[in-house]
Design an enzyme around this catalytic site. Structure first.
Site: not given
Length: 489
Positions: A254-255, A258, A284
């Site tokens: 997830h990170e 980003h 997101e």
């Protein structure tokens, strides 16, 4: 030099200072000694004072009035500078510095209260944060809705009414899907212990697989995983639970979503207003598509299953199909960041309603825990067992990030649209991902969205990549198809 040249030279220094402020925040959440909290709060407030002064310098107004952008990129730069200038002028310097000081301290107070499950220790600080954010929202709104003004910080041009209407359209299909899934037989989950150091080694491999540039980044541990920075210094964090390796692996993926967005922006835009993501919703969309549509796909989890067996040995899942179902197992848990795709948006919708009521003054901070617990029982059918699984689980409100939560679901909506377009463009994608190669997917996102940074508005960015205006339909269709298949609905 022209007015445009003067404007851009000045702005470059402001952007550099903003990156320094971000680095202080990263340090605070990862390696700063506990005893430094008070001094760090003063440092953050001092730097915020400098940034506020630069963002309201009268010369900006003169340069903006005289600037003639040489091209579309220059016009986008001017648009972004003008937007921040107009917003910052509305907020008194005293308020900006006070918020920076308080929220820096509040993060440590929240972390300690969370560790001790002590809501009472955090509420007085939260009450002060909410009071300052109400003041900021009122200053920005100038007679309008203060919550809309705060949302605009994270998702420009979006309003609470638009978000609420979208959530109202989404909720019936999400609730119906959840009921059907929970009424079916649940797949087997992971059982056992998974060495923390081995998790960190594999999670670094996953970051590499998803395109993270280690020459411009690093991975550390934090209470609440996050990504920080842009351009040539983009850092990520994760966390480890020895009974739940998915927490580590998918937090990292997830990170990386980003971070890959920030690392993927055209280098020519570095340290300029458009050299960062278009909005938190668009941000997101990258992290959620990396984590879910790619990372939790049947193809990729087949490869991950093999790697986990190589690293950890047998762990009770018989085959790749069973592993895919375990990765996507639906259960009504307490924690938003650990929620499955079916429940995740319901967590966000609850927070949206609560924080909107807080900022509007319809809900007192003293009543927040009871309101949270009542709403959670109504939405999820279980009672909150302890504050760290309830009101104290998220860091956002201690940081003053009111208006941020709805961007998580906006990101899911955008990710649904992007995945629909990406799948149409890359018919052979699953064959690559089954080998642990996601470069076609991440490359498509970089080429069609990430490289543009804030060149376009958020919705324009998504529409340009997809070829159609963003709507919640593709996300809901994806969820119903995926979980209908897994649960035999």
């Amino acid at each position: 030099m022209t007015a445009f040249d003067d404007l851009m030279a000045y702005q470059r220094q402001t952007e550099a200072l903003a990156q320094v402020a971000g680095r202080l925040g990263w340090d605070q959440e990862t390696v700063m000694p506990d005893g430094a909290a008070g001094q760090r709060a003063e440092e953050m407030a001092a730097l915020e004072g400098v940034l506020h002064a630069r963002r309201t310098d009268p010369r900006l107004g003169e340069w903006l009035a005289a600037a003639q952008a040489p091209d579309a990129v220059g016009a986008a730069q001017v648009r972004q500078i003008a937007r921040v200038y107009r917003r910052t002028l509305k907020v008194p310097a005293r308020l900006a510095e006070e918020l920076a000081h308080l929220t820096s301290l509040a993060q440590g107070i929240w972390a300690e209260a969370r560790a001790k499950d002590d809501v009472a220790a955090f509420l007085p600080t939260l009450e002060r944060v909410v009071a300052l954010k109400r003041e900021e929202g009122a200053a920005l709104a100038q007679g309008g809705d203060p919550y809309d003004a705060l949302v605009d910080d994270y998702e420009p041009t979006m309003t609470g009414a638009e978000i609420g209407a979208m959530f109202d359209r989404m909720r019936p299909r999400l609730v119906a899907l959840r009921a059907a899934v929970l009424g079916a037989e649940a797949p087997k989950g992971l059982v056992g212990r998974f060495d923390g150091e081995a998790q960190m080694a594999l999670t670094r491999e996953l970051a590499t697989v998803f395109g993270y540039d280690w020459n411009r980044g690093r991975l550390d541990k934090a209470v609440h995983p996050f990504s920080s920075g842009s351009g040539h210094d983009v850092r990520i964090t994760t966390r480890v639970s020895e009974v739940d390796p998915f927490n580590c692996f998918y937090s990292t993926i997830h990170e990386v979503g980003h971070a890959a967005y920030e690392q993927g922006i055209d280098p020519a835009y570095a340290l300029t207003p458009i050299g960062q993501g278009a909005s938190m919703g668009v941000h997101e969309s990258q992290s959620r598509s990396y984590e879910n549509q790619i990372g939790r796909s049947r193809a990729f989890t087949g490869w991950l299953y093999g790697r986990m067996r190589e690293v950890f040995g047998e762990f009770g899942i018989a085959d790749a199909e069973g592993f895919y179902r375990a990765v996507n197992r639906v259960h009504a848990g307490y924690i938003r960041t650990e929620a499955d795709e079916v429940h995740y948006n319901l967590h966000v919708m609850m927070r949206f309603d609560l924080e909107r009521a807080l900022i509007r003054g319809d809900l007192a901070v003293a009543d927040l825990e009871a309101a949270w617990n009542d709403r959670f029982r109504a939405d999820f059918g279980v009672a909150v067992d302890r504050p760290s699984n309830g009101l104290l689980q998220d860091v956002h409100w201690s940081c003053g990030l009111f208006g941020y939560f709805p961007t998580y679901t906006l990101g899911n909506v955008y990710a649904g649209c992007l995945t629909k377009a990406m799948r149409a463009a890359l018919p052979g994608l699953d064959a690559d991902m089954a080998k642990g190669d996601v470069s076609a997917a991440t490359g498509w996102l970089r080429a069609n969205l990430q490289r543009h940074g804030s060149l376009m508005t958020p919705r324009e960015s998504v529409q340009a990549a997809c070829g159609f205006a963003p709507t919640e339909g593709p996300l809901l269709d994806y969820l119903e198809a995926k979980f209908g298949d897994i649960y035999g609905l």
